[in-house]
Design an enzyme around this catalytic site. Sequence first.
Site, mmCIF file in Angstrom:
data_model
loop_
_atom_site.group_PDB
_atom_site.id
_atom_site.type_symbol
_atom_site.label_atom_id
_atom_site.label_comp_id
_atom_site.label_asym_id
_atom_site.label_seq_id
_atom_site.Cartn_x
_atom_site.Cartn_y
_atom_site.Cartn_z
ATOM 1 N N CYS A 15 0.941 -1.180 -0.018
ATOM 2 C CA CYS A 15 -0.045 0.149 0.060
ATOM 3 C C CYS A 15 0.817 1.479 -0.124
ATOM 4 O O CYS A 15 1.953 1.278 0.788
ATOM 5 C CB CYS A 15 -0.877 0.000 1.228
ATOM 6 N N HIS A 22 -9.243 -3.844 -1.957
ATOM 7 C CA HIS A 22 -8.135 -3.069 -1.187
ATOM 8 C C HIS A 22 -8.596 -1.754 -1.097
ATOM 9 O O HIS A 22 -8.624 -1.107 -0.016
ATOM 10 C CB HIS A 22 -7.031 -3.316 -1.861
ATOM 11 N N GLU A 23 -8.993 -1.124 -2.349
ATOM 12 C CA GLU A 23 -9.515 0.444 -2.226
ATOM 13 C C GLU A 23 -10.831 0.375 -1.286
ATOM 14 O O GLU A 23 -11.102 1.457 -0.892
ATOM 15 C CB GLU A 23 -9.729 0.842 -3.578
ATOM 16 N N HIS A 31 -10.078 0.697 2.310
ATOM 17 C CA HIS A 31 -9.881 2.148 2.226
ATOM 18 C C HIS A 31 -10.881 3.080 2.711
ATOM 19 O O HIS A 31 -10.789 3.758 3.632
ATOM 20 C CB HIS A 31 -8.833 2.707 1.286
#
Length: 157
Positions: A103, A146-147, A150
């Site tokens: 990341c 993953h995003e 976030h």
Amino acid sequence: MPSLPEGRVLDVVRAPARVLSTPGAPVDPTSPDIVHLAADLLATQAVSPGCVGLAAAQVGVAAAIFSLDVSAHPKTRTCHGRYVLANPEILSATRKERGREGCMSVPDFTGDVARARRLTVRGQLPVTGEWVTLTTDAFEAIALQHEIDHTQGLVFL
């Protein structure tokens, strides 16, 4: 994807910045501020070597929006090109497997994360606010998760 204004390159926030653990607020993807943020995410991603996705939290904004482009990654099978999604949600996820992730907000560190290898997500496009559904697999599925993490205030650690 609808055309966006020219974006600015922003500084990427690094852990342990508080914004990275703050869930992103839903956004109005037609708002001029969010349209500009979408352009900024793409501009920042474009100048960041190896970056395949960037969430608003990573540039200091606790908002549910991110950019993604896995087209140049060697592990990509399905690819929807370069895009930004606002207010994303996972509709279905299957076949979880462990894989190595990194990341930009946690430089020089990678870790094993269990992620679905097949995924269907829904989100809104900046400018028009149109809802789109994407079904994908392999590396794009991993990057999307993953995003989306976030946008929910989660970091892969």
